[in-house]
Design a protein around this motif. Structure first.
Motif, mmCIF file in Angstrom:
data_model
loop_
_atom_site.group_PDB
_atom_site.id
_atom_site.type_symbol
_atom_site.label_atom_id
_atom_site.label_comp_id
_atom_site.label_asym_id
_atom_site.label_seq_id
_atom_site.Cartn_x
_atom_site.Cartn_y
_atom_site.Cartn_z
ATOM 1 N N LEU A 257 0.815 -1.216 0.000
ATOM 2 C CA LEU A 257 0.000 0.000 0.000
ATOM 3 C C LEU A 257 0.848 1.265 0.000
ATOM 4 C CD1 LEU A 257 -2.754 -1.004 2.590
ATOM 5 C CD2 LEU A 257 -2.950 -1.019 0.094
ATOM 6 N N LEU A 258 1.982 1.220 0.717
ATOM 7 C CA LEU A 258 2.834 2.402 0.859
ATOM 8 C C LEU A 258 4.294 2.059 0.556
ATOM 9 C CD1 LEU A 258 1.432 3.942 4.195
ATOM 10 C CD2 LEU A 258 0.949 4.682 1.849
ATOM 11 N N PRO A 259 4.616 1.801 -0.709
ATOM 12 C CA PRO A 259 6.008 1.482 -1.060
ATOM 13 C C PRO A 259 6.931 2.656 -0.746
ATOM 14 C CG PRO A 259 4.703 1.874 -3.034
ATOM 15 C CD PRO A 259 3.733 1.807 -1.897
ATOM 16 N N GLU A 260 8.106 2.351 -0.247
ATOM 17 C CA GLU A 260 9.040 3.393 0.194
ATOM 18 C C GLU A 260 9.313 4.425 -0.888
ATOM 19 O OE1 GLU A 260 13.651 3.881 1.851
ATOM 20 O OE2 GLU A 260 12.705 1.897 1.765
ATOM 21 N N ILE B 138 2.821 6.178 11.017
ATOM 22 C CA ILE B 138 3.791 5.119 11.319
ATOM 23 C C ILE B 138 4.781 4.953 10.164
ATOM 24 C CG2 ILE B 138 4.052 2.613 11.594
ATOM 25 C CD1 ILE B 138 1.475 2.661 13.245
ATOM 26 N N ARG B 139 4.250 4.954 8.947
ATOM 27 C CA ARG B 139 5.110 4.760 7.775
ATOM 28 C C ARG B 139 6.069 5.942 7.583
ATOM 29 N NH1 ARG B 139 8.018 1.258 5.081
ATOM 30 N NH2 ARG B 139 7.614 1.116 2.834
ATOM 31 N N LEU B 140 5.564 7.164 7.739
ATOM 32 C CA LEU B 140 6.413 8.346 7.567
ATOM 33 C C LEU B 140 7.514 8.391 8.621
ATOM 34 C CD1 LEU B 140 3.735 11.079 6.738
ATOM 35 C CD2 LEU B 140 5.315 9.951 5.147
ATOM 36 N N LEU C 278 10.803 10.466 7.592
ATOM 37 C CA LEU C 278 10.294 11.647 6.917
ATOM 38 C C LEU C 278 9.657 12.625 7.907
ATOM 39 C CD1 LEU C 278 8.756 9.942 3.759
ATOM 40 C CD2 LEU C 278 10.901 11.215 3.916
ATOM 41 N N ILE C 279 9.280 12.127 9.072
ATOM 42 C CA ILE C 279 8.818 12.983 10.164
ATOM 43 C C ILE C 279 9.491 12.510 11.451
ATOM 44 C CG2 ILE C 279 6.584 13.529 9.131
ATOM 45 C CD1 ILE C 279 5.315 11.470 11.018
ATOM 46 N N GLN D 159 6.736 15.118 15.724
ATOM 47 C CA GLN D 159 5.758 15.428 14.689
ATOM 48 C C GLN D 159 4.685 14.353 14.621
ATOM 49 O OE1 GLN D 159 8.632 15.846 11.473
ATOM 50 N NE2 GLN D 159 8.041 17.995 11.188
ATOM 51 N N GLU D 160 5.093 13.105 14.731
ATOM 52 C CA GLU D 160 4.135 11.996 14.720
ATOM 53 C C GLU D 160 3.097 12.186 15.829
ATOM 54 O OE1 GLU D 160 4.054 7.100 14.969
ATOM 55 O OE2 GLU D 160 5.831 8.199 15.617
#
Length: 255
Positions: free
Chosen positions: A116-119, A156-158, A163-164, A168-169
């Motif tokens: 769903l969320l490829p790097e 979670i992915r970011l 990336l965060i 920030q999360e």
């Protein structure tokens, strides 16, 4: 890539002809491309979904009491079991953290994350959106709406991709429905679908009709199959045109 499940997710996307930054409609993939029967129904709060296989037929049940974003992750998780858990005839997937104690469940989660969320795709869309600026909540909402995933999953992915930051999360985790509405986005992604009737997407009725049209089964057997498969309404409910004719006749005789 340092995990076999991640490699499988990349290969699955390539097989579907998806670029790394393209969003994927997992429900459409399962039902229309893979031919998997897909059902959405209320289940225990402790369960995300269920996978069942019988011969060449497969059924994935998704808990409609979970948010739509959560449901999509569940479907991708079950997609792994469908494609790669060849020995499994059934599997219940409870609500747990992304990191599982069970090796196969952990692999299914890693597959779902990367499917769903490829790097590469997430990074591409992240930097395209932020243009080098520090991301704000509107950027996070844009990304999760684009990829069709839950707010928690996107955060979670970011964070996982650096990336965060952890701060920030935490800051971005508050009031997502309110924020999404303020920025003009649909809030459907953050809500459950339990207010709807049980939804089933299956090639069952189509296959039965093809058998009938090919003369391989009698009409009586066709009706029997539809009733057994939960499609009795296709037999007993009048077609729209017929129903209109019936109403016209009733109106005529009521004069």
């Amino acid at each position: 890539m340092n995990n076999l499940a991640e490699i499988k997710a990349t290969e699955a996307r390539k097989t579907l002809g998806l670029a790394s930054h393209e969003a994927v409609d997992i429900f459409k993939v399962l039902h229309e491309i893979e031919g998997v029967s897909l059902a959405f129904m209320e289940m225990s709060e402790k369960m995300s979904g269920l996978f069942v296989r019988k011969g060449r037929a497969a059924l994935i049940v998704v808990n409609s009491k979970k948010t739509l974003g959560h449901q999509r992750f569940t479907a991708a998780h079950e997609y792994y079991h469908y494609k790669y858990s060849k020995g499994a005839v059934s599997r219940v997937c409870p609500i747990r953290k992304f990191v599982e104690d069970n090796p196969e469940e952990r692999e299914a989660n890693i597959f779902a994350i990367n499917f769903l969320l490829p790097e590469e795709g997430v990074k591409y869309m992240f930097f395209k959106r932020t243009e080098g600026k520090t991301p704000d909540i509107s950027d996070i909402i844009f990304l999760e709406q684009y990829f069709g995933v839950s707010h928690q999953f996107m955060l979670i992915r970011l964070k996982e991709l650096n990336l965060i930051t952890e701060k920030q999360e935490k800051d971005f985790s508050k009031d997502v429905i309110k924020k999404a509405r303020e920025y003009g986005y649909s809030t459907q992604l953050y809500k459950d679908t339990s207010d709807k009737d049980i939804q089933v997407y299956s090639p069952y009725a189509e296959l039965a009709k093809k058998l009938l049209d090919a003369g391989r089964i009698s009409y009586g057997k066709y009706e029997e199959l539809l009733i057994e498969g939960g499609y009795a309404h296709l037999i007993f409910e009048p077609e729209e045109d017929t129903e209109g004719e019936i109403n016209e006749l009733e109106d005529a005789y009521s004069l």
